[in-house]
Structures are given as C-alpha cells and as structure tokens.
Write a protein that holds these residues in place. Structure first.
Motif, PDB file in Angstrom:
ATOM      1  N   MET A  96     -28.878 -27.586 -20.180  1.00 56.16           N
ATOM      2  CA  MET A  96     -29.159 -28.907 -19.611  1.00 56.16           C
ATOM      3  C   MET A  96     -27.961 -29.839 -19.750  1.00 56.16           C
ATOM      4  SD  MET A  96     -33.113 -29.310 -20.871  1.00 56.16           S
ATOM      5  CE  MET A  96     -33.442 -30.874 -20.060  1.00 56.16           C
ATOM      6  N   ILE A  97     -27.271 -29.768 -20.875  1.00 55.94           N
ATOM      7  CA  ILE A  97     -26.065 -30.582 -21.055  1.00 55.94           C
ATOM      8  C   ILE A  97     -24.989 -30.149 -20.057  1.00 55.94           C
ATOM      9  CG2 ILE A  97     -24.132 -31.010 -22.621  1.00 55.94           C
ATOM     10  CD1 ILE A  97     -26.487 -32.702 -23.302  1.00 55.94           C
ATOM     11  N   LEU A  98     -24.873 -28.836 -19.840  1.00 52.51           N
ATOM     12  CA  LEU A  98     -23.909 -28.339 -18.859  1.00 52.51           C
ATOM     13  C   LEU A  98     -24.203 -28.914 -17.482  1.00 52.51           C
ATOM     14  CD1 LEU A  98     -21.645 -26.437 -17.892  1.00 52.51           C
ATOM     15  CD2 LEU A  98     -23.367 -24.619 -17.707  1.00 52.51           C
ATOM     16  N   GLY A  99     -25.471 -28.874 -17.074  1.00 52.56           N
ATOM     17  CA  GLY A  99     -25.833 -29.403 -15.761  1.00 52.56           C
ATOM     18  C   GLY A  99     -25.553 -30.887 -15.636  1.00 52.56           C
ATOM     19  N   ARG A 100     -25.944 -31.654 -16.640  1.00 54.18           N
ATOM     20  CA  ARG A 100     -25.747 -33.110 -16.595  1.00 54.18           C
ATOM     21  C   ARG A 100     -24.264 -33.473 -16.602  1.00 54.18           C
ATOM     22  NH1 ARG A 100     -28.950 -37.345 -18.443  1.00 54.18           N
ATOM     23  NH2 ARG A 100     -30.658 -36.067 -17.590  1.00 54.18           N
ATOM     24  N   SER A 101     -23.514 -32.873 -17.507  1.00 51.15           N
ATOM     25  CA  SER A 101     -22.083 -33.192 -17.619  1.00 51.15           C
ATOM     26  C   SER A 101     -21.325 -32.776 -16.366  1.00 51.15           C
ATOM     27  CB  SER A 101     -21.483 -32.498 -18.845  1.00 51.15           C
ATOM     28  OG  SER A 101     -22.125 -32.920 -20.025  1.00 51.15           O
ATOM     29  N   PHE A 102     -21.708 -31.629 -15.814  1.00 51.17           N
ATOM     30  CA  PHE A 102     -21.047 -31.156 -14.594  1.00 51.17           C
ATOM     31  C   PHE A 102     -21.272 -32.145 -13.459  1.00 51.17           C
ATOM     32  CE2 PHE A 102     -20.561 -28.787 -10.696  1.00 51.17           C
ATOM     33  CZ  PHE A 102     -19.485 -27.941 -10.946  1.00 51.17           C
ATOM     34  N   PRO A 136     -19.944 -19.285 -13.188  1.00 51.19           N
ATOM     35  CA  PRO A 136     -19.046 -20.066 -14.051  1.00 51.19           C
ATOM     36  C   PRO A 136     -18.792 -21.468 -13.498  1.00 51.19           C
ATOM     37  CG  PRO A 136     -18.201 -17.844 -13.746  1.00 51.19           C
ATOM     38  CD  PRO A 136     -19.343 -18.002 -12.786  1.00 51.19           C
ATOM     39  N   ALA A 137     -18.669 -22.423 -14.390  1.00 52.85           N
ATOM     40  CA  ALA A 137     -18.443 -23.815 -13.981  1.00 52.85           C
ATOM     41  C   ALA A 137     -17.164 -23.947 -13.156  1.00 52.85           C
ATOM     42  CB  ALA A 137     -18.376 -24.711 -15.216  1.00 52.85           C
ATOM     43  N   ILE A 185     -19.291 -28.111 -24.145  1.00 53.15           N
ATOM     44  CA  ILE A 185     -19.502 -28.323 -22.707  1.00 53.15           C
ATOM     45  C   ILE A 185     -18.426 -29.231 -22.136  1.00 53.15           C
ATOM     46  CG2 ILE A 185     -21.057 -29.292 -20.977  1.00 53.15           C
ATOM     47  CD1 ILE A 185     -21.893 -26.563 -22.161  1.00 53.15           C
ATOM     48  N   ASP A 186     -18.041 -30.260 -22.881  1.00 54.45           N
ATOM     49  CA  ASP A 186     -16.966 -31.149 -22.413  1.00 54.45           C
ATOM     50  C   ASP A 186     -15.693 -30.351 -22.145  1.00 54.45           C
ATOM     51  OD1 ASP A 186     -18.530 -33.392 -22.473  1.00 54.45           O
ATOM     52  OD2 ASP A 186     -17.849 -34.063 -24.463  1.00 54.45           O
ATOM     53  N   GLU A 187     -15.391 -29.418 -23.023  1.00 51.01           N
ATOM     54  CA  GLU A 187     -14.192 -28.600 -22.852  1.00 51.01           C
ATOM     55  C   GLU A 187     -14.319 -27.685 -21.641  1.00 51.01           C
ATOM     56  OE1 GLU A 187     -13.903 -26.597 -26.571  1.00 51.01           O
ATOM     57  OE2 GLU A 187     -13.159 -28.368 -27.670  1.00 51.01           O
ATOM     58  N   ILE A 188     -15.504 -27.138 -21.409  1.00 56.31           N
ATOM     59  CA  ILE A 188     -15.734 -26.274 -20.247  1.00 56.31           C
ATOM     60  C   ILE A 188     -15.554 -27.062 -18.957  1.00 56.31           C
ATOM     61  CG2 ILE A 188     -17.529 -25.016 -18.974  1.00 56.31           C
ATOM     62  CD1 ILE A 188     -18.624 -24.063 -21.663  1.00 56.31           C
ATOM     63  N   ILE A 189     -16.086 -28.274 -18.924  1.00 58.09           N
ATOM     64  CA  ILE A 189     -15.989 -29.103 -17.710  1.00 58.09           C
ATOM     65  C   ILE A 189     -14.546 -29.503 -17.448  1.00 58.09           C
ATOM     66  CG2 ILE A 189     -16.737 -31.235 -16.605  1.00 58.09           C
ATOM     67  CD1 ILE A 189     -18.942 -29.133 -16.932  1.00 58.09           C
ATOM     68  N   GLU A 190     -13.833 -29.895 -18.492  1.00 60.26           N
ATOM     69  CA  GLU A 190     -12.431 -30.282 -18.330  1.00 60.26           C
ATOM     70  C   GLU A 190     -11.610 -29.108 -17.811  1.00 60.26           C
ATOM     71  OE1 GLU A 190     -10.954 -33.126 -18.513  1.00 60.26           O
ATOM     72  OE2 GLU A 190     -12.665 -34.301 -19.222  1.00 60.26           O
ATOM     73  N   GLU A 191     -11.854 -27.934 -18.371  1.00 54.57           N
ATOM     74  CA  GLU A 191     -11.125 -26.743 -17.929  1.00 54.57           C
ATOM     75  C   GLU A 191     -11.461 -26.415 -16.477  1.00 54.57           C
ATOM     76  OE1 GLU A 191     -10.230 -22.689 -16.937  1.00 54.57           O
ATOM     77  OE2 GLU A 191     -12.264 -23.483 -17.142  1.00 54.57           O
ATOM     78  N   ALA A 192     -12.723 -26.610 -16.089  1.00 54.24           N
ATOM     79  CA  ALA A 192     -13.140 -26.329 -14.714  1.00 54.24           C
ATOM     80  C   ALA A 192     -12.417 -27.228 -13.721  1.00 54.24           C
ATOM     81  CB  ALA A 192     -14.649 -26.500 -14.585  1.00 54.24           C
ATOM     82  N   VAL A 193     -12.259 -28.500 -14.077  1.00 53.28           N
ATOM     83  CA  VAL A 193     -11.566 -29.444 -13.197  1.00 53.28           C
ATOM     84  C   VAL A 193     -10.085 -29.075 -13.089  1.00 53.28           C
ATOM     85  CG1 VAL A 193     -10.814 -31.841 -12.950  1.00 53.28           C
ATOM     86  CG2 VAL A 193     -13.181 -31.332 -13.603  1.00 53.28           C
TER      87      VAL A 193
END
Length: 438
Positions: free
Chosen positions: A100-106, A162-163, A383-391
């Motif tokens: 859920m955090i992944l979805g919201r943060s994304f 994957p994000a 999750i923050d690190e995953i999102i940053e890496e995805a961008v």
C-alpha cells in the motif's frame, strides 16, 4: 470466515441468514435472498449518509432462499473486536503495508513528474483506493491474471511489475513494460499476468472473461490439471451501467468461470455521483440476479477486503464460479491530474480522508503488536528509495526509435506486414518516410 458460496451456510449470528430450500412443486421460481434489515450500518461503513441509506436491504424471507450473501464488513468487525484471532500474521501485515505504501508513494511521485512535464496525456491516480488492489491482488498466485482500467498503475505494481518498468512506461520510454507505447492507461505485462489497463470503461471485463474461460477450457477440455488460474476484473461504479458488465456476468455464471468481478465504487464517475446515475445503487445486488454471490465490503479497510478476497479466490479456484464484490472506496484526488476536483463536497472528501486505509492498517498492526513504528519507518524508507530509483531509471532511459511506431499493427512476425513482392515492408528504407518523429 466470510461466507459467499451457496453451498456453505453462515452461522445464525451472521447478518445474512440463508435458509435451506424446502420441498416445493414450483421449481421454476428463482431462489430469493433474505437479508437481515440494516446489517450494513452507516457508522461501520463510514459512508456518507446519502450513499449508505441505500444499504439496508429488506427482502422478504422465502422458503426457496439458498444464496448466502454476507456483509464482510460486519463479520470482520466482530473478529477484530474480540481479538481472539488476528486477521493477519506479522509477515502478512507487513507485506500489505509495504504494497500500500508503494502504491501511494508511486502515485504521489507521478503527480510530481506530471506537473514537471515528464508525463503526457491523462494520468489517473489511485490514492485512497489502495486497500482494494492490495487486498485482492495479494491473495492471487503468480499465474493468476488481473484486468484493470485507466487507473491501472497500482494494480500493475501489486501484481509484481517493477516500479521502474511502470514509471518508464509513464515516461514513454523503451524500458517501460509496454516499451513506451502504452502509457498511463495501458499497462500490460504477460510475465506478471497483467492483461492490460483499458481507457474505455467496460473494455477490460470481456477480456478478463476470456482469460477465465481459457483457464476453464484448459482444465476441463484439455485436461490440464495445473490450469487453475483465477482472473480478477477491476472496474468502477460507472462501468456497472454498461452492457459489457451485464453480458459478462451472465456468461461467467452460465459457465461457472473462475473470475471475480471487483467494483471499485469510489462514488463518482468522473463528476457524476453514483447515486444520481444509477437506479439501483447497490451494485452487489446485481450478482444474485445472474446466479452468483454478491458482496459489499468496506473498501477503505484492507483487512476486510482481504477476507472477502480470500473466500472469493478460493471459491473460483475450486470451480464454484464467479463472485461480484462491491468495494465502497474513495479517491483522494480528482478524476485525473487534469481535474481540479471542484464538484465533490469538501466535507465528503474530508470524511473519507479521515478513513485513510494506510493509516487504518498502521493502527491495526501497532495495536496488535504485529509491528512497531521502527518496522514501518523502515518499509517507508525502502519504498522511497525504490521510487527515487524508478524515476532516475525512467529519466535516463531512451525514447523509442521511429521504426517502433508501426510495430504491433500487423500480425506477421516483424510487425510491419508483407509487401506485394513477398518481402517484409520494413526492409524498404523508405517505408517509414514521413512518419512522425518520436
């Protein structure tokens, strides 16, 4: 355990009372359902009065009653209050929270990137509805399938895409899950069982139906015992007035297909209130009309959604047929990022914001000693690190080449068609001359 199957009768204390049929000479009549009046209370569902006042079903008792249509919200609430049995283990709870955090943060990052000009077209965010995606998809197996709508980013993430692949698709890059050709509304991944997002409402339901039919055909006709895949079709309340919805319900029930129809009823079809547009607002009641169980559940509570999903998935996998589930939820943003969201009442928005599904799950995990603040902070940091890496990955990825523009248009292996001389048209150097530069 929430009971939906017509073969399993809930206990007498259940808000839904199912009674075995008595002998009757009039076998041509359809079974009717008796539901205890007022079993979905407004304080339990947290719904606005305007919507929930439709929720008290008062159907007459009939000796032919055989369907068991349970209110997951009521049953699960009783289990939570007693605390005699936790609804999830620590590992399961943390998995739900992380998803859920992944979805919201994304989605929050998508909003930032959209306004920075990194994304184009319409982008529809899922904020507030995470309990539905997580609650259902995390009950599926890898070989199961999901069909989504234009609000499809989080469904893809929950199913394991994957994000970085989803973000790259939103950026229109070749590293996206559709090589940059799908964009926000058309996420697809054969590997992860994501059958696509569909821009027009109702489009994905027949596709999901076909996937469910394929599973049943392989199992019953081709005798493939491993072909027990379940398909989940996600769609909104606005779709439930479309013809594809009713046609698919009929076929799914007729052939007892392993499919779950999940209505993400966020009360608004763009700017049209569900109550104003629908003569019978209780969507779940349309299930019994086609001979399948219908369930209404609090879509702002992932644990309640998960309890319903657990039974619906098991029911489909064991060959008992489809289920219609209405999840009453709410989106925290406008219909899309181009929508100023001025039509919805501010008090209504504040009411649902106070019932944030992520906050509710966090509270449950901490109060039941399944996790502490440190555990949850670690997940949020991850999750923050995953999102940053995805961008960063999406931004650095290349744009599609011009030649990719005409791929996947024709059915031949190279995707361009064969010319009169028998050669692939793509081999003609001038074939793409004049096409738009990507």
């Amino acid at each position: 355990m929430t009971t939906m199957s017509t073969a399993r009768i809930p206990p007498a204390s259940s808000p839904c009372i199912a009674r075995k049929p008595k002998a009757s000479s009039n076998t041509g009549k359809l079974p009717r359902v008796y539901v205890k009046p007022g079993w979905l209370r407004k304080d339990l569902m947290g719904s606005n009065l305007r919507f929930s006042e439709f929720r008290s079903a008062k159907l007459p008792c009939s000796p032919l009653t055989v369907s068991a249509i349970a209110s997951a919200s009521e049953l699960v609430k009783e289990r939570i209050e007693t605390k005699s049995e936790l609804l999830v283990t620590r590992e399961e709870g943390l998995e739900l929270y992380e998803d859920m955090i992944l979805g919201r943060s994304f989605e929050d990052m998508c909003a930032q990137m959209y306004y920075r000009g990194k994304m184009f077209g319409f982008v529809h965010l899922y904020n507030g509805q995470e309990a539905v995606s997580t609650g259902f998809i995390k009950m599926l197996k890898a070989h199961d399938s999901v069909c989504s709508t234009y609000r499809d980013h989080v469904h893809a993430l929950s199913k394991g895409v994957p994000a970085r692949a989803v973000m790259s698709e939103l950026f229109g890059k070749t590293t996206g899950c559709c090589r940059g050709q799908g964009g926000s509304m058309h996420m697809f991944s054969k590997e992860h069982g994501v059958l696509g997002g569909f821009a027009f409402i109702g489009e994905g339901i027949p596709v999901a139906l076909g996937a469910a039919f394929s599973s049943k055909y392989k199992q019953e006709v081709l005798k493939d015992e491993k072909a027990n895949a379940v398909t989940v079709a996600f769609f909104g309340d606005g779709t439930c007035n479309n013809g594809q919805f009713f046609e698919s319900l009929n076929m799914a029930a007729l052939w007892k297909l392993p499919i779950i129809f999940v209505v993400e009823n966020n009360l608004w079809a763009i700017g049209m209130s569900h109550i104003r547009a629908t003569s019978v607002p209780d969507i779940w009641e349309k299930g019994p009309a086609f001979g399948m169980p219908g369930v209404h559940v609090d879509g702002m509570d992932v644990l309640k959604v998960r309890e319903v999903a657990k039974e619906a998935v098991a029911r489909a996998r064991r060959g008992d047929g489809p289920t219609l589930v209405e999840c009453e939820t709410y989106r925290f943003r406008g219909h899309s990022l181009a929508d100023p969201d001025e039509l919805r009442n501010p008090a209504e928005k504040a009411h649902y914001a106070a019932r944030d599904p992520i906050v509710s799950l966090k509270k449950y995990l901490i109060e039941n000693n399944l996790a502490n603040e440190s555990d949850l902070k670690s997940i949020e940091k991850k999750i923050d690190e995953i999102i940053e890496e995805a961008v960063e990955f999406a931004d650095a990825s290349p744009l599609p080449q011009r030649g990719q523009l005409l791929e996947n248009v024709f059915a031949d292996p190279k995707g361009f068609g064969i010319g009169p001389d028998g050669r692939y048209r793509c081999e003609d150097p001038g074939f793409t001359a004049g096409t738009a530069q990507v």
